[in-house]
Design a protein around this motif. Structure first.
Motif, PDB file in Angstrom:
ATOM      1  N   ASP A   1      19.218 -32.247 -51.160  1.00 47.13           N
ATOM      2  CA  ASP A   1      20.625 -32.606 -50.942  1.00 47.13           C
ATOM      3  C   ASP A   1      21.529 -31.891 -51.943  1.00 47.13           C
ATOM      4  OD1 ASP A   1      19.936 -34.462 -48.911  1.00 47.13           O
ATOM      5  OD2 ASP A   1      19.413 -35.937 -50.446  1.00 47.13           O
ATOM      6  N   VAL A   2      21.074 -31.801 -53.185  1.00 44.90           N
ATOM      7  CA  VAL A   2      21.866 -31.116 -54.213  1.00 44.90           C
ATOM      8  C   VAL A   2      22.012 -29.641 -53.835  1.00 44.90           C
ATOM      9  CG1 VAL A   2      22.044 -30.533 -56.669  1.00 44.90           C
ATOM     10  CG2 VAL A   2      21.055 -32.731 -55.991  1.00 44.90           C
ATOM     11  N   SER A   3      20.924 -29.026 -53.376  1.00 43.25           N
ATOM     12  CA  SER A   3      20.967 -27.626 -52.948  1.00 43.25           C
ATOM     13  C   SER A   3      21.993 -27.421 -51.838  1.00 43.25           C
ATOM     14  CB  SER A   3      19.610 -27.180 -52.395  1.00 43.25           C
ATOM     15  OG  SER A   3      18.674 -27.026 -53.407  1.00 43.25           O
TER      16      SER A   3
ATOM     17  N   LYS B   1      23.572 -26.409 -63.071  1.00 41.14           N
ATOM     18  CA  LYS B   1      23.813 -25.800 -64.397  1.00 41.14           C
ATOM     19  C   LYS B   1      23.019 -26.527 -65.471  1.00 41.14           C
ATOM     20  CE  LYS B   1      28.273 -23.700 -63.733  1.00 41.14           C
ATOM     21  NZ  LYS B   1      29.708 -23.984 -63.699  1.00 41.14           N
ATOM     22  N   PHE B   2      23.017 -27.855 -65.409  1.00 46.34           N
ATOM     23  CA  PHE B   2      22.257 -28.652 -66.371  1.00 46.34           C
ATOM     24  C   PHE B   2      20.765 -28.327 -66.267  1.00 46.34           C
ATOM     25  CE2 PHE B   2      19.689 -32.359 -67.386  1.00 46.34           C
ATOM     26  CZ  PHE B   2      20.215 -32.802 -68.590  1.00 46.34           C
ATOM     27  N   THR B   3      20.262 -28.279 -65.025  1.00 46.99           N
ATOM     28  CA  THR B   3      18.835 -28.007 -64.800  1.00 46.99           C
ATOM     29  C   THR B   3      18.485 -26.590 -65.244  1.00 46.99           C
ATOM     30  OG1 THR B   3      18.994 -29.446 -62.864  1.00 46.99           O
ATOM     31  CG2 THR B   3      17.009 -28.089 -63.050  1.00 46.99           C
ATOM     32  N   GLY B   4      19.351 -25.644 -64.900  1.00 48.58           N
ATOM     33  CA  GLY B   4      19.109 -24.243 -65.250  1.00 48.58           C
ATOM     34  C   GLY B   4      19.150 -24.022 -66.752  1.00 48.58           C
ATOM     35  N   LYS B   5      20.047 -24.736 -67.438  1.00 46.31           N
ATOM     36  CA  LYS B   5      20.124 -24.609 -68.901  1.00 46.31           C
ATOM     37  C   LYS B   5      18.808 -25.056 -69.530  1.00 46.31           C
ATOM     38  CE  LYS B   5      23.251 -25.756 -72.745  1.00 46.31           C
ATOM     39  NZ  LYS B   5      22.477 -26.589 -73.667  1.00 46.31           N
ATOM     40  N   MET B   6      18.274 -26.161 -69.040  1.00 49.73           N
ATOM     41  CA  MET B   6      17.007 -26.682 -69.574  1.00 49.73           C
ATOM     42  C   MET B   6      15.889 -25.657 -69.335  1.00 49.73           C
ATOM     43  SD  MET B   6      16.524 -29.593 -71.105  1.00 49.73           S
ATOM     44  CE  MET B   6      17.222 -31.143 -70.633  1.00 49.73           C
ATOM     45  N   LEU B   7      15.829 -25.111 -68.116  1.00 48.65           N
ATOM     46  CA  LEU B   7      14.771 -24.145 -67.797  1.00 48.65           C
ATOM     47  C   LEU B   7      14.959 -22.846 -68.583  1.00 48.65           C
ATOM     48  CD1 LEU B   7      14.520 -24.697 -63.947  1.00 48.65           C
ATOM     49  CD2 LEU B   7      12.638 -24.991 -65.581  1.00 48.65           C
ATOM     50  N   GLY B   8      16.190 -22.364 -68.666  1.00 45.41           N
ATOM     51  CA  GLY B   8      16.458 -21.108 -69.373  1.00 45.41           C
ATOM     52  C   GLY B   8      16.121 -21.217 -70.854  1.00 45.41           C
ATOM     53  N   GLU B   9      16.486 -22.353 -71.467  1.00 45.69           N
ATOM     54  CA  GLU B   9      16.180 -22.522 -72.886  1.00 45.69           C
ATOM     55  C   GLU B   9      14.678 -22.689 -73.110  1.00 45.69           C
ATOM     56  OE1 GLU B   9      18.676 -25.364 -74.853  1.00 45.69           O
ATOM     57  OE2 GLU B   9      20.501 -24.236 -74.385  1.00 45.69           O
ATOM     58  N   ALA B  10      13.996 -23.349 -72.186  1.00 42.06           N
ATOM     59  CA  ALA B  10      12.539 -23.458 -72.297  1.00 42.06           C
ATOM     60  C   ALA B  10      11.912 -22.061 -72.230  1.00 42.06           C
ATOM     61  CB  ALA B  10      11.982 -24.355 -71.188  1.00 42.06           C
TER      62      ALA B  10
ATOM     63  N   PHE C   1       8.792 -20.695 -58.499  1.00 37.94           N
ATOM     64  CA  PHE C   1       8.071 -21.008 -57.263  1.00 37.94           C
ATOM     65  C   PHE C   1       8.358 -22.469 -56.937  1.00 37.94           C
ATOM     66  CE2 PHE C   1       4.302 -22.499 -55.063  1.00 37.94           C
ATOM     67  CZ  PHE C   1       3.768 -21.408 -54.387  1.00 37.94           C
ATOM     68  N   GLY C   2       8.566 -22.789 -55.652  1.00 32.57           N
ATOM     69  CA  GLY C   2       8.684 -24.197 -55.257  1.00 32.57           C
ATOM     70  C   GLY C   2      10.013 -24.532 -54.622  1.00 32.57           C
ATOM     71  N   GLY C   3      10.127 -25.792 -54.216  1.00 33.41           N
ATOM     72  CA  GLY C   3      11.260 -26.243 -53.417  1.00 33.41           C
ATOM     73  C   GLY C   3      12.614 -25.908 -54.024  1.00 33.41           C
ATOM     74  N   LEU C   4      12.780 -26.181 -55.306  1.00 35.10           N
ATOM     75  CA  LEU C   4      14.082 -26.007 -55.959  1.00 35.10           C
ATOM     76  C   LEU C   4      14.568 -24.562 -55.873  1.00 35.10           C
ATOM     77  CD1 LEU C   4      15.974 -27.892 -57.514  1.00 35.10           C
ATOM     78  CD2 LEU C   4      14.903 -27.118 -59.623  1.00 35.10           C
ATOM     79  N   VAL C   5      13.622 -23.629 -55.847  1.00 33.01           N
ATOM     80  CA  VAL C   5      13.965 -22.206 -55.877  1.00 33.01           C
ATOM     81  C   VAL C   5      14.616 -21.752 -54.571  1.00 33.01           C
ATOM     82  CG1 VAL C   5      13.000 -19.911 -56.241  1.00 33.01           C
ATOM     83  CG2 VAL C   5      12.120 -21.834 -57.529  1.00 33.01           C
ATOM     84  N   LYS C   6      14.443 -22.554 -53.513  1.00 31.49           N
ATOM     85  CA  LYS C   6      15.092 -22.214 -52.239  1.00 31.49           C
ATOM     86  C   LYS C   6      16.609 -22.146 -52.394  1.00 31.49           C
ATOM     87  CE  LYS C   6      11.380 -23.772 -49.236  1.00 31.49           C
ATOM     88  NZ  LYS C   6      10.719 -25.058 -49.518  1.00 31.49           N
ATOM     89  N   ALA C   7      17.144 -22.781 -53.439  1.00 31.39           N
ATOM     90  CA  ALA C   7      18.589 -22.706 -53.680  1.00 31.39           C
ATOM     91  C   ALA C   7      19.016 -21.318 -54.154  1.00 31.39           C
ATOM     92  CB  ALA C   7      18.988 -23.777 -54.697  1.00 31.39           C
TER      93      ALA C   7
ATOM     94  N   ASP D   1      20.297 -18.069 -55.917  1.00 26.11           N
ATOM     95  CA  ASP D   1      21.147 -17.798 -57.078  1.00 26.11           C
ATOM     96  C   ASP D   1      21.790 -19.057 -57.650  1.00 26.11           C
ATOM     97  OD1 ASP D   1      20.572 -15.142 -56.999  1.00 26.11           O
ATOM     98  OD2 ASP D   1      22.454 -14.528 -56.050  1.00 26.11           O
ATOM     99  N   LEU D   2      21.995 -20.062 -56.814  1.00 24.55           N
ATOM    100  CA  LEU D   2      22.626 -21.295 -57.301  1.00 24.55           C
ATOM    101  C   LEU D   2      21.833 -21.904 -58.450  1.00 24.55           C
ATOM    102  CD1 LEU D   2      23.525 -22.898 -53.840  1.00 24.55           C
ATOM    103  CD2 LEU D   2      25.115 -21.829 -55.454  1.00 24.55           C
ATOM    104  N   ILE D   3      20.511 -21.765 -58.435  1.00 25.30           N
ATOM    105  CA  ILE D   3      19.705 -22.238 -59.558  1.00 25.30           C
ATOM    106  C   ILE D   3      19.288 -21.078 -60.474  1.00 25.30           C
ATOM    107  CG2 ILE D   3      17.524 -22.241 -58.212  1.00 25.30           C
ATOM    108  CD1 ILE D   3      18.410 -24.709 -61.017  1.00 25.30           C
ATOM    109  N   MET D   4      19.011 -19.912 -59.899  1.00 27.66           N
ATOM    110  CA  MET D   4      18.525 -18.786 -60.722  1.00 27.66           C
ATOM    111  C   MET D   4      19.607 -18.292 -61.691  1.00 27.66           C
ATOM    112  SD  MET D   4      15.337 -18.455 -60.020  1.00 27.66           S
ATOM    113  CE  MET D   4      14.912 -16.884 -60.801  1.00 27.66           C
TER     114      MET D   4
END
Lengths: 326, 326
Positions: B229-231, B246-255, B271-277, B279-282
């Protein structure tokens, strides 16, 4: 490891520091057969530095029976790239400002293979060749000195990464956001900002300023307290000094939990000045690890102190890079 | 990689999930030649499960010309230990409660080598065999699904660690202390608690509750919002949905900055469901990485989306483990 004990029983190790360059000729058991040294910074350019090194080396090479007894040379140096054999933009070396192909320069003069990496990687190879990691395939060496460095071994191989610069575990972020201490790398919250010698001294000042509890450390100028002073006070049972080690050990132990999630090593091996405090620092590290690590890793990793002799550890580490050349 | 294209052109892949077990016969280019499936949990014990699998497999093995055309079998399964070939204490498998030597059971029945690992490691080997990591020696796959998993490749080898359980990057600690979200592993502040599907849904509820800003997501029951739904909302330009990414991406990018300090990979592959979004997540991941990473690593790593076909990605990943058997 291919020590060829009969034909070529020795390797040369060079511990290239900002002040001294210490050379040793080492056998496959880690016995140093001969040693010499020059001042690193007495030379304006790298050609003069290499020539002076060869002059000094020639004497000890002759002592062990000549260059035909020597398999290879390993160099541990700041900002060294294993893949290229170059020192890259070393801020603390007068002749190391650009990209200096030091491994090739020594190899051309000596006629033997030469490999070079940073001191923490050299320490890791040294532990595998002569120290407490003999026979291990997966371990992490963490060096606690002026900075915090690391050498990571996975599947029996040093991890150099895609660019030769992997293993910068002093710069994982331990405290995110604005509370994080400023680190020498220009970022904030790095492990190094808390667990290097200067990090421990800063922790000492912070903890002392937060209470009036008596402490041997109060007899000193707060700006002059070193991690060695903290070790000495902790050894005498000083509560504040032990609190400083608990804080430092918690940071290191929790960082190791993240490192376990990455490569699940069989041992974490600690190296450097701070480790001389023994159980006073190792116990807080282990306690924090046990309290925080993921269940699947609990009780698996050993926490060890370096098995390399302190005074010659860096030369031994550097020399071990020589055995590792394929 | 030893594909032996003429003699034995195929491997079998098994994507062993909690609900379905999907089998595929795959060639060295990643083309799936035949496929079949059984229900994972329709069997009370593992012997019955393996027998039913072999019955189903026999049909597709015959379709491709018999078992002599097949080099090996790879299995991607929960709680799989690569070193032992066992499933260990899998909470979601009725017949997987103890230690189940599944690789050996299949190998005995089929007469070919069988290897098994978890799904994130299988995805990493799959990317190297057929996907965007072809030719790469150092990369990290991060799977964003119900949980956050990882498969780490260093020097061209999957990192299994000292115990076969390495690569648990979903469980590095991102938020230390009491503010950290509770994670399924029983600890707090893990990357997975923020960046898994349920983590993203929780972020959505938190961000929605903090303001009255209009959002498509307010039309839903907050407890029922999913990362999909967020996507969808983010794709329509919804500001709150993009804040969640942005919040999720910041956590992943800093990790990823910490992961770079460890192994300096040439690519991070998501890889996985979230990545279907897309550039919105990448984009938020890359922006956070660029803003936070150590200078020596800046601009080096690529951020890629998995190259494995979504529907069959897990079978392809599992099959690639078969090519990898020495």
């Amino acid at each position: 490891m291919n020590a060829q004990p009969i034909m070529k029983p020795y390797v040369i190790g060079l511990d290239l520091g900002g002040t001294n360059s210490v050379f040793g000729i080492v056998d496959s058991r880690g016995d140093i057969k001969a040693t010499t040294a020059i001042k690193t910074q007495s030379y304006d350019n790298v050609e003069d530095y290499v020539n002076a090194s060869i002059d000094a080396l020639q004497i000890i090479i002759d002592q062990v029976g000549g260059i035909e007894k020597i398999k290879a040379m390993g160099i541990g140096a700041p900002n060294a790239n294993y893949y290229t054999g170059c020192i890259e933009h070393a801020p603390n070396l007068v002749w190391g400002k650009g990209v200096v192909p030091l491994a090739k320069m020594f190899s051309d003069k000596l006629g033997i293979p030469v490999a070079m990496t940073n001191d923490a990687n050299a320490a890791a190879i040294g532990e595998m060749a002569y120290g407490v990691a003999r026979g291990m395939k997966n371990f992490i060496v963490i060096t606690l000195g002026t900075g915090v460095g690391s050498g990571i071994v996975i599947n029996g191989q040093l991890v150099y990464g895609s660019d030769g610069m992997a293993g910068e575990l002093g710069h994982v972020t331990m405290v995110r956001g604005e509370e994080g201490r400023i680190c020498g790398c220009g970022r904030t919250g790095c492990l190094e900002a808390y667990c290097s010698a200067t990090g421990v001294a800063r922790t000492a000042r912070e903890i002392l300023s937060k209470s009036d509890e008596p402490s041997l450390l109060r007899e000193m100028n707060p700006e002059e307290i070193t991690s060695l002073d903290v070790s000495i006070a902790a050894g005498k049972g000083d509560k504040i000094a032990n609190d400083i080690f608990k804080f430092t050990g918690k940071m290191l132990g929790e960082a190791c939990c993240d490192f376990a999630a990455f490569s699940s090593p069989e041992a974490f091996i600690f190296f450097g000045g701070l480790v001389k405090a023994g159980d006073l620092i190792m116990n807080p590290i282990k306690e924090a690890y046990d309290a925080h690590v993921q269940k699947i890793f609990k009780g698996k990793a050993q926490f060890l102190v370096s098995g390399l002799d302190g005074a010659s550890a860096a030369v031994l580490g550097a020399s071990a890079i020589g055995w590792d050349i394929q």
